[in-house]
Design an enzyme around this catalytic site. Structure first.
Site, PDB file in Angstrom:
ATOM      1  N   ARG A  87       8.588  33.023  32.499  1.00 33.74           N
ATOM      2  CA  ARG A  87       8.397  31.590  32.656  1.00 33.74           C
ATOM      3  C   ARG A  87       9.712  30.815  32.588  1.00 33.74           C
ATOM      4  O   ARG A  87       9.871  29.780  33.238  1.00 33.74           O
ATOM      5  CB  ARG A  87       7.424  31.107  31.577  1.00 33.74           C
ATOM      6  CG  ARG A  87       7.081  29.649  31.626  1.00 33.74           C
ATOM      7  CD  ARG A  87       5.857  29.281  30.797  1.00 33.74           C
ATOM      8  NE  ARG A  87       5.645  30.087  29.622  1.00 33.74           N
ATOM      9  CZ  ARG A  87       5.698  29.635  28.361  1.00 33.74           C
ATOM     10  NH1 ARG A  87       6.013  28.379  28.130  1.00 33.74           N
ATOM     11  NH2 ARG A  87       5.444  30.422  27.344  1.00 33.74           N
ATOM     12  N   GLY A 128      62.182  35.043  26.586  1.00 33.23           N
ATOM     13  CA  GLY A 128      61.441  34.832  25.354  1.00 33.23           C
ATOM     14  C   GLY A 128      62.328  34.314  24.252  1.00 33.23           C
ATOM     15  O   GLY A 128      63.078  33.347  24.435  1.00 33.23           O
ATOM     16  N   TYR A 151      66.721  29.221  32.091  1.00 27.84           N
ATOM     17  CA  TYR A 151      65.923  30.231  31.399  1.00 27.84           C
ATOM     18  C   TYR A 151      65.541  31.366  32.350  1.00 27.84           C
ATOM     19  O   TYR A 151      65.048  31.143  33.458  1.00 27.84           O
ATOM     20  CB  TYR A 151      64.648  29.613  30.824  1.00 27.84           C
ATOM     21  CG  TYR A 151      63.721  30.673  30.254  1.00 27.84           C
ATOM     22  CD1 TYR A 151      63.974  31.237  29.011  1.00 27.84           C
ATOM     23  CD2 TYR A 151      62.654  31.162  31.004  1.00 27.84           C
ATOM     24  CE1 TYR A 151      63.177  32.242  28.509  1.00 27.84           C
ATOM     25  CE2 TYR A 151      61.838  32.178  30.512  1.00 27.84           C
ATOM     26  CZ  TYR A 151      62.103  32.708  29.264  1.00 27.84           C
ATOM     27  OH  TYR A 151      61.321  33.717  28.786  1.00 27.84           O
ATOM     28  N   ASN A 202      55.621  36.452  36.090  1.00 26.75           N
ATOM     29  CA  ASN A 202      55.334  35.385  35.136  1.00 26.75           C
ATOM     30  C   ASN A 202      54.225  34.497  35.712  1.00 26.75           C
ATOM     31  O   ASN A 202      54.491  33.478  36.332  1.00 26.75           O
ATOM     32  CB  ASN A 202      56.619  34.593  34.896  1.00 26.75           C
ATOM     33  CG  ASN A 202      56.518  33.609  33.750  1.00 26.75           C
ATOM     34  OD1 ASN A 202      57.132  32.572  33.790  1.00 26.75           O
ATOM     35  ND2 ASN A 202      55.756  33.923  32.728  1.00 26.75           N
TER      36      ASN A 202
END
Length: 528
Positions: free
Chosen positions: A294, A62, A55, A197
């Protein structure tokens, strides 16, 4: 300037913040990192030579991941990856944010599982050493496949494209690199993908926001002490006993810090109050202060405890391998996974911005009580000294309170969690995204708003303490008073305050209050 050794998982968020704000830092790559990176490159090249589809190396990106390319086109594919992502918009990220991005990205890649050569990371570090800061638009990342669009602007500069800033001057990257003897990189297979990436851009915003939020906690505690003195309030809310019985560490620490600043004060009292009248009657004032005083340790303590776990998450993120795919030389395997997803950074920043916005609201509520003569126990309305010769001409800090309210409202509005707005993008390949970068940018903005608000509040508080008598204040409050007075003077008649307040804001960012209180604080402030 030297820096830390990268790639050994020792880098800390505080170090990143410090180095990003110290132009010219040049971290080093360890021999182990160089060897590990070389091993991952050898595995990358072997896999490509085998003809296997990898890939983003020999496939498209994508939803185009099913399109296989010939190995000979693997390097050209990286050029295309950078070019089609150069679509960012919005203002350019600040120099410290980009430096932090570069440092974090180099550290992630130096771990040696990304299939990128050490020479490319060396060039990234050379840019840091010469303080050549890529011009990176802030907008365009959904924090899914990492920060693809903003990180592409850094990758583009590494290849000789785009622009850089140097000491505020903007210039073409190629010319700036050439003038310093640097040669642009020719990226090999997977190397552009390794650069873009990942979560480094969102992490840069995150580490800087967290560092500044730590300073804001100190400032908020100093403001609380001054506010208690201004209204001649009670110190008992900061005594150890209540906090020992709700022992959140941040809450206890905040209470201790406020108590230390109040030590020796003649303007505050404990909770004993006046003797009760016989029978029914009305006390001259309530026996306890408003919540904004407070409950201040309970509010600021949330920020402190949030920062503790945010630091832990960011330590992991900036020392992670967060691109895809990952190369495992020991197992001779390539792993397709999702480490680029920015979920931890996103949730950390959504939480941090909410905690900081709550502190901004606290400061605004304290200021509202101090300027209101109904609640300030004897201070003039709006802290405007009464001039018998011209009563009611001056309005004191009325405008300051309006401006503070606007800042608090904007900070609170940004508290909506960005991570709740996942989008399906990129033809439904990125169908669940983190929104981490937007959350981190929001956190930066909330921090900026709170610094501005703190400057307004401190100017008013010092006016109030001066009307009471600074010599009567606690040692810590006096130290803060003196520090603030170096930037904003007493308001005897109405005048414009914006330039003085701007100077004070910058001083606050540079650690004015932390430095003033350091000798008196029970817990010295330091980056982890």
């Amino acid at each position: 300037m030297s820096g830390p050794v990268l790639g050994d998982d020792s880098l800390r968020p505080g170090q990143v913040a410090d180095l990003a704000r110290s132009p010219g830092a040049r971290p080093a790559l360890s021999a182990r990192s160089r060897a590990a990176m070389a091993e991952s490159v050898r595995l990358r090249d072997a896999v490509i030579a085998s003809g296997r589809a990898v890939y983003g190396v020999t496939t498209g990106f994508g939803d185009s991941g099913s399109n296989q390319l010939a190995p000979a086109l693997a390097a050209d594919l990286q050029r295309s990856l950078i070019q089609y992502h150069l679509v960012g918009s919005g203002p350019a990220a600040a120099d410290d944010t980009v430096r932090a991005t570069m440092l974090i990205r180099a550290n992630c890649l130096a771990r040696g599982y990304s299939g990128i050569r050490a020479e490319v990371v060396d060039l990234l570090l050379d840019l840091l050493a010469h303080d050549l800061v890529p011009v990176v638009p802030e907008r365009g990342s959904v924090g899914a496949s990492g920060d693809l669009i903003p990180l592409c602007y850094i990758a583009d500069v590494l290849t000789g494209g785009g622009e850089v800033r140097h000491r505020g001057e903007r210039m073409p990257a190629a010319a700036a690199m050439r003038s310093r003897g640097l040669t642009p990189a020719r990226l090999g297979p997977k190397e552009a993908l390794a650069l873009i990436n990942g979560t480094s851009f969102m992490s840069a915003f995150a580490v800087l926001a967290a560092a500044d939020a730590e300073a804001l906690a100190v400032i908020a505690e100093a403001c609380t002490a001054l506010a208690v003195e201004a209204v001649r309030g009670y110190s008992g809310a900061f005594a150890p006993f209540p906090h020992d019985h709700k022992p959140h560490p941040g809450q206890r620490r905040s209470a201790e810090s406020v108590a230390a600043a109040l030590a020796g004060s003649e303007l505050v009292t404990d909770d004993a109050g006046a003797p009760a009248p016989s029978g029914n009657g009305r006390l001259p004032r309530p026996v306890q202060d408003r919540y904004s005083l407070r409950c201040a340790p309970q509010v600021i303590g949330v920020l402190r405890d949030t920062l503790t776990w945010v630091d832990q998450w960011l330590r992991v993120e900036i020392c992670s391998t967060n691109d895809n795919p990952l190369f495992d030389p020991a197992g001779a395997a390539v792993h397709n996974a999702g480490n680029f997803y920015g979920g931890h950074v996103g949730l950390a920043m959504d939480t941090l911005k909410t905690a900081v916005a709550s502190v901004a609201d606290l400061l605004d509520r304290q200021l509202a009580s101090v300027v209101d003569e109904r609640y300030s126990n004897g201070l003039p309305a709006n802290l405007a000294p009464v001039d018998p010769a011209g009563p009611w001409l001056d309005h004191g800090f009325k405008g300051v309170q309006i401006a503070a309210s606007a800042l608090a409202a904007e900070a609170l509005k940004l508290g909506t969690p960005a991570t709740a707005f996942s989008r399906s993008t990129e033809a439904h390949n990125q169908d669940k995204v983190s929104m981490g970068t937007i959350a981190a940018r929001d956190a930066r903005t909330v921090v900026d708003l709170t610094f501005d608000l703190a400057a307004l509040h401190l100017a008013a508080l010092c006016q109030a303490v001066e009307l009471r008598g600074p010599a009567l204040a606690g040692a810590g409050s006096r130290a803060v008073f003196d520090a603030v007075r170096g930037h904003v003077g007493f308001l005897s008649r109405d005048r414009r305050l914006d330039t003085e307040l701007a100077a004070l804001t910058e001083a606050l960012r540079d650690g004015l209050i932390t430095k003033a209180l350091a000798p008196l604080q029970p817990h010295p402030e330091a980056h982890a």
